[in-house]
Design a protein around this motif. Structure first.
Motif, PDB file in Angstrom:
ATOM      1  N   HIS A  96       9.040  -2.014   8.434  1.00  0.00           N
ATOM      2  CA  HIS A  96       7.699  -2.439   7.627  1.00  0.00           C
ATOM      3  C   HIS A  96       7.828  -3.907   7.416  1.00  0.00           C
ATOM      4  O   HIS A  96       6.959  -4.756   7.599  1.00  0.00           O
ATOM      5  CB  HIS A  96       7.723  -1.917   6.008  1.00  0.00           C
ATOM      6  CG  HIS A  96       6.390  -1.968   5.404  1.00  0.00           C
ATOM      7  ND1 HIS A  96       5.274  -1.478   5.558  1.00  0.00           N
ATOM      8  CD2 HIS A  96       6.147  -2.904   4.399  1.00  0.00           C
ATOM      9  CE1 HIS A  96       4.400  -2.122   4.794  1.00  0.00           C
ATOM     10  NE2 HIS A  96       5.075  -2.728   3.929  1.00  0.00           N
ATOM     11  N   THR A 144      12.801   2.549   8.430  1.00  0.00           N
ATOM     12  CA  THR A 144      11.350   2.506   8.043  1.00  0.00           C
ATOM     13  C   THR A 144      11.142   1.346   7.123  1.00  0.00           C
ATOM     14  O   THR A 144       9.980   0.379   7.412  1.00  0.00           O
ATOM     15  CB  THR A 144      11.203   3.693   6.952  1.00  0.00           C
ATOM     16  OG1 THR A 144      11.459   5.003   7.810  1.00  0.00           O
ATOM     17  CG2 THR A 144       9.912   3.756   6.611  1.00  0.00           C
ATOM     18  N   ARG A 172       8.889   1.045   0.205  1.00  0.00           N
ATOM     19  CA  ARG A 172       7.942   0.311   1.367  1.00  0.00           C
ATOM     20  C   ARG A 172       7.123  -0.677   0.923  1.00  0.00           C
ATOM     21  O   ARG A 172       6.784  -1.697   1.360  1.00  0.00           O
ATOM     22  CB  ARG A 172       7.592   1.452   2.447  1.00  0.00           C
ATOM     23  CG  ARG A 172       6.944   0.626   3.404  1.00  0.00           C
ATOM     24  CD  ARG A 172       6.543   1.743   4.666  1.00  0.00           C
ATOM     25  NE  ARG A 172       5.458   2.768   4.237  1.00  0.00           N
ATOM     26  CZ  ARG A 172       4.985   3.713   4.809  1.00  0.00           C
ATOM     27  NH1 ARG A 172       5.592   3.930   5.868  1.00  0.00           N
ATOM     28  NH2 ARG A 172       4.263   4.289   4.201  1.00  0.00           N
ATOM     29  N   ILE A 181       1.031  -1.032  -0.209  1.00  0.00           N
ATOM     30  CA  ILE A 181       0.095  -0.043   0.166  1.00  0.00           C
ATOM     31  C   ILE A 181       0.739   1.102   0.158  1.00  0.00           C
ATOM     32  O   ILE A 181       1.690   1.471   0.891  1.00  0.00           O
ATOM     33  CB  ILE A 181      -0.930   0.121   1.200  1.00  0.00           C
ATOM     34  CG1 ILE A 181      -1.630  -1.312   1.266  1.00  0.00           C
ATOM     35  CG2 ILE A 181      -1.799   1.245   1.196  1.00  0.00           C
ATOM     36  CD1 ILE A 181      -2.297  -1.546   2.739  1.00  0.00           C
TER      37      ILE A 181
END
Lengths: 280, 313
Positions: free
Chosen positions: B103, B99, B150, B83
């Motif tokens: 994830h 980050t 990500r 997403i």
């Protein structure tokens, strides 16, 4: 790795150590409080007590106000750290990171577990620093105890702290999930801390409070945390500010169970809330 | 569930109290394509995407994503998708690497896999030299690229993007499209929502135009544009009514609609040939022409045609 809470925990701890100013102030603040407020109050209490000439019963250890209060400062520090500790969730909500987390396959309760774990860790670090600083200032914790007994005392203190920290970081998480603004969060949290802090035995014996408030102090978790810390750090029978304090192991066990029960309920509350939260 | 379709949605509706944001929509996304929801703000795009990515509960309808039923196994759906949210959703105080690690851990990826995937993706989005930079120090375009990386960490079968280039400058938008195309070439199906005509037009294999919670037209960008006709002639004359009756029976005219000051004429053969006929005809009838314009139908025209209005903002 199936333990998503470790991921949450790691991130929260990374943030804790990353902001040096915040870290420094959060560690120094309780120490300074103990240093200034504690010393001043101790000086006054000791002057008043010496003029009234209250006798300490024979065979009972007498401790000064600083020692008595140090346990309360530790307890209050943990209260403050954790009641504001859920702020990360509000931060994550406002910055959208909570969406990333909520939309991931990680079970949501891991979010609460991870944050509770970091709240406990931070509380342990802080209390350790307050204890060390207090010993430097002349707080007579663990007097007459051998290394093993001190170790056991620390274990006892840390268990009490862990339960209390978990309860209040869960309350904080609950507030953060329900609030939309930092101001609202701050307001509610501050409103909660006031009665918790003052209607307790942290700074003074609760017996000095009006009868109704004494009842409230009895169910105040902070009272039970402070009792636990005093029991392990000072002893089961001591005199301070002209009063004798006796803690039986049974009472301490009840305090412990009470905190455990309270922490469990608060964890369920936070878990339920995070499970139902809708963030878009 | 057809193997060719990675997303199958039928009868999806979603309401907020009395407001029906998504109204009984059905569509399918083929494996490997770039699928766009094109529509104005408030059309229901974000609501629809939020239901698909499990942020909103499924109220009504049936959704299958990557073979998993959204209502009975949302966890498997979560495992299969990536997403990129509409707003930037980065922790300002974590580094680029942290980050992505965070994830990867959210999706239970192995440590080695996380490490190698980070190298790979940062190379793809050209952020390899920013690994240890706090995300707050990245530019808007870099933040977007990091978010795309990500979204791809877990090698999702479908990457969902909600308004991927909103707020980016034209150059960065083009760059972002290039990355998305690259990602798509590597086999990831892409589902995006956008209110930019050019974005939908340039990127998509398939577009569904959505307005007031309903899908009002669907097709490839070419089909959608061709459905309007070969060419569009915009004509302004002294007398719109007279002009309309004068040219309505010309050969090759598909439709004539009055729009604002003049007429919009859609042709089904080469407009460049029809236009001289129209002009000489109107001259003969002594109807003064004040302006004339011939163009190929654009996505804007498609949108105008199907919604009867310019794109609201």
């Amino acid at each position: 790795m199936k333990m998503g809470f470790l991921n949450v925990y790691k991130r929260d701890m990374t943030r804790f150590f990353r902001f040096k100013h915040q870290l420094f102030s959060s560690l120094l603040q309780p120490a300074l409080w103990l240093g200034f407020f504690g010393m001043a109050m101790a000086g006054n209490f000791d002057r008043i007590l010496s003029s009234t000439g209250t006798a300490v019963p024979a065979g009972v250890m007498s401790v000064d106000y600083l020692t008595f209060m140090c346990a309360g400062v530790i307890a209050a520090t943990i209260l403050f750290t954790n009641i504001y500790g859920g702020f990360i969730l509000l931060f994550d909500k406002n910055w959208g990171i909570l969406r990333e987390i909520i939309a991931s396959p990680m079970p949501r309760r891991d979010l609460i577990t991870g944050i509770a774990m970091s709240g406990i860790t931070k509380s342990w670090i802080q209390s350790l620093i307050v204890i060390l600083f207090g010993l430097l200032l002349g707080v007579s914790f663990f007097s007459g105890k051998g290394p093993l007994e001190i170790l056991i005392s620390f274990a006892g203190i840390f268990i009490f702290i862990a339960l209390f920290a978990m309860a209040f970081i869960c309350i904080s998480a609950f507030i953060a999930l329900k609030m939309d603004s930092p101001e609202g969060f701050q307001g509610i949290s501050t409103l909660l801390t006031m009665p918790l802090f003052f209607v307790s035995n942290a700074l003074y014996p609760a017996t000095g409070l009006p009868p109704v408030l004494q009842q409230v102090a009895m169910i105040n978790p902070l009272t039970h945390l402070t009792a636990g810390i005093r029991y392990f750090a000072i002893g089961d029978n001591f005199s301070a500010i002209g009063m004798q304090f006796v803690y039986t192991p049974g009472e301490i066990l009840i305090s412990l169970l009470y905190l455990a029960f309270f922490a469990g309920i608060m964890f369920l509350l936070a878990w339920r809330t995070v499970d139902k939260v809708v963030i878009t | 569930m057809n193997n060719e379709n990675i997303i199958e949605v039928s009868g999806l509706s979603h309401s907020y109290d009395d407001l029906r944001a998504v109204d009984n929509i059905s569509f399918r996304v083929k494996k490997g394509e770039i699928f766009s929801f094109l529509g104005p703000n408030g059309a229901g795009k974000s609501t629809a995407i939020n239901v698909l990515i499990t942020l909103l509960p499924l109220q009504k309808g049936e959704v299958f994503i990557a073979g998993h039923n959204l209502s009975s196994s949302p966890k498997y759906v979560r495992d299969s998708i990536g997403i990129v949210f509409q707003e930037i959703t980065l922790d300002r105080d974590m580094t680029v690497r942290e980050t992505l690690e965070f994830h990867g851990n959210l999706y239970s990826m192995g440590r080695d896999e996380i490490g190698s995937r980070i190298e790979e993706l940062l190379g793809l989005v050209e952020l390899s030299d920013k690994k240890d930079i706090l995300t707050k120090n990245l530019s808007g375009g870099m933040k977007r690229r990091l978010e795309i990386a990500r979204g791809l960490m877990t090698r999702p079968k479908v990457l969902f993007l909600d308004e991927p280039t909103i707020g980016l400058d034209p150059q960065t938008r083009r760059k972002t499209w290039d990355y998305l195309r690259m990602v798509n070439d590597e086999g990831t199906t892409i589902f995006l929502t956008t209110h930019y005509m050019d974005e939908a037009d340039i990127l998509s294999d398939w577009i569904s135009i959505i307005d007031h919670g309903r899908i009002i037209a669907s097709g490839t960008p070419e089909d959608l544009k061709n459905s309007l006709g070969e060419d569009i002639i915009c004509l302004e004359t002294a007398d719109t009514e007279l002009a309309k009756t004068a040219i309505i029976n010309y050969d090759g005219i598909k439709s004539i609609t009055e729009s604002g000051e003049g007429l919009v004429i859609m042709t089904d053969r080469d407009g460049a040939q029809i236009l001289p006929e129209i002009i000489s005809g109107l001259n003969r009838d002594e109807i003064t022409i004040s302006s004339v314009n011939l163009k190929k139908p654009s996505m804007d025209d498609v949108f105008m045609h199907y919604t009867g209005k310019e794109l609201r903002d």
